[in-house]
Design a protein around this motif. Structure first.
Motif, PDB file in Angstrom:
ATOM      1  N   PRO A  39       0.829  -1.206   0.000  1.00  0.00           N
ATOM      2  CA  PRO A  39       0.000   0.000   0.000  1.00  0.00           C
ATOM      3  C   PRO A  39       0.864   1.257   0.000  1.00  0.00           C
ATOM      4  O   PRO A  39       2.024   1.226   0.394  1.00  0.00           O
ATOM      5  CB  PRO A  39      -0.780  -0.129   1.310  1.00  0.00           C
ATOM      6  N   VAL A  40       0.288   2.349  -0.446  1.00  0.00           N
ATOM      7  CA  VAL A  40       1.018   3.617  -0.488  1.00  0.00           C
ATOM      8  C   VAL A  40       1.165   4.185   0.918  1.00  0.00           C
ATOM      9  O   VAL A  40       2.190   4.745   1.262  1.00  0.00           O
ATOM     10  CB  VAL A  40       0.304   4.610  -1.426  1.00  0.00           C
ATOM     11  N   TRP A  41       0.158   4.035   1.753  1.00  0.00           N
ATOM     12  CA  TRP A  41       0.195   4.499   3.142  1.00  0.00           C
ATOM     13  C   TRP A  41      -0.270   3.370   4.043  1.00  0.00           C
ATOM     14  O   TRP A  41      -1.160   2.608   3.685  1.00  0.00           O
ATOM     15  CB  TRP A  41      -0.715   5.705   3.352  1.00  0.00           C
ATOM     16  N   LEU A  55       2.318   6.191   7.845  1.00  0.00           N
ATOM     17  CA  LEU A  55       3.599   6.304   7.151  1.00  0.00           C
ATOM     18  C   LEU A  55       3.522   5.674   5.772  1.00  0.00           C
ATOM     19  O   LEU A  55       2.652   4.856   5.508  1.00  0.00           O
ATOM     20  CB  LEU A  55       4.698   5.576   7.939  1.00  0.00           C
ATOM     21  N   ARG A  56       4.483   6.034   4.943  1.00  0.00           N
ATOM     22  CA  ARG A  56       4.657   5.345   3.666  1.00  0.00           C
ATOM     23  C   ARG A  56       5.576   4.158   3.914  1.00  0.00           C
ATOM     24  O   ARG A  56       6.683   4.329   4.406  1.00  0.00           O
ATOM     25  CB  ARG A  56       5.280   6.280   2.641  1.00  0.00           C
ATOM     26  N   PRO A  57       5.148   2.935   3.596  1.00  0.00           N
ATOM     27  CA  PRO A  57       5.997   1.773   3.855  1.00  0.00           C
ATOM     28  C   PRO A  57       7.229   1.775   2.957  1.00  0.00           C
ATOM     29  O   PRO A  57       7.198   2.283   1.837  1.00  0.00           O
ATOM     30  CB  PRO A  57       5.089   0.595   3.534  1.00  0.00           C
ATOM     31  N   GLY A  91      13.861   2.397  13.241  1.00  0.00           N
ATOM     32  CA  GLY A  91      13.714   3.343  12.135  1.00  0.00           C
ATOM     33  C   GLY A  91      12.383   3.257  11.417  1.00  0.00           C
ATOM     34  O   GLY A  91      12.288   3.576  10.245  1.00  0.00           O
ATOM     35  N   ILE A  92      11.329   2.851  12.105  1.00  0.00           N
ATOM     36  CA  ILE A  92       9.999   2.763  11.510  1.00  0.00           C
ATOM     37  C   ILE A  92       9.179   3.931  12.061  1.00  0.00           C
ATOM     38  O   ILE A  92       8.328   3.758  12.922  1.00  0.00           O
ATOM     39  CB  ILE A  92       9.328   1.407  11.861  1.00  0.00           C
ATOM     40  N   VAL A  96       9.259   0.884  16.713  1.00  0.00           N
ATOM     41  CA  VAL A  96      10.189  -0.224  16.508  1.00  0.00           C
ATOM     42  C   VAL A  96       9.339  -1.364  15.973  1.00  0.00           C
ATOM     43  O   VAL A  96       8.306  -1.710  16.562  1.00  0.00           O
ATOM     44  CB  VAL A  96      10.871  -0.645  17.831  1.00  0.00           C
ATOM     45  N   GLY A  97       9.748  -1.926  14.842  1.00  0.00           N
ATOM     46  CA  GLY A  97       9.017  -3.060  14.288  1.00  0.00           C
ATOM     47  C   GLY A  97       9.442  -4.340  14.989  1.00  0.00           C
ATOM     48  O   GLY A  97      10.630  -4.559  15.229  1.00  0.00           O
ATOM     49  N   ILE A  98       8.493  -5.177  15.334  1.00  0.00           N
ATOM     50  CA  ILE A  98       8.768  -6.438  16.007  1.00  0.00           C
ATOM     51  C   ILE A  98       8.438  -7.559  15.026  1.00  0.00           C
ATOM     52  O   ILE A  98       7.340  -7.620  14.469  1.00  0.00           O
ATOM     53  CB  ILE A  98       7.890  -6.599  17.280  1.00  0.00           C
TER      54      ILE A  98
END
Length: 104
Positions: A39-41, A55-57, A91-92, A96-98
């Motif tokens: 997705p764009v967002w 956020l933009r992935p 940096g997400i 923090v991405g888990i």
């Protein structure tokens, strides 16, 4: 991208139709790269407190099991599922991405 290629901010319907009828190579390539797989967002929501951010992935993001605000400690997260190991991706945005991965 439009400014980079000298496209004005507004076009008449005729100008747009002419552009789409005979698009430049860079535009054709750009459209071909849009696979729709990501997705764009995206809206990310903290698994601990519920804070959210849109956020933009990024292409380098793995598939997250959950995200948490960067100020939460690892001890506040739900336990690691049995047979899995956990890694954190910084940096997400403010998160923090888990990623919980099987230990196969």
């Amino acid at each position: 991208m439009a400014r980079h290629h000298g496209i004005p901010p507004f076009w008449s319907a005729d100008q747009l139709a002419a552009f789409l009828a005979d698009p430049p190579a860079w535009y054709v390539q750009s459209r071909a790269n849009r696979t729709g797989k990501r997705p764009v967002w995206v809206e990310l929501r903290c698994a601990i407190c519920g804070t959210s951010e849109t956020l933009r992935p990024k292409k380098w993001w793995p598939e997250f099991s959950m995200v948490s605000c960067s100020w939460h400690g690892a001890d506040e997260l739900p336990p690691v599922p049995e047979g899995a190991r956990r890694r954190e991706v910084d940096g997400i945005g403010a998160f923090v991405g888990i990623v919980d991965e099987p230990t196969s």
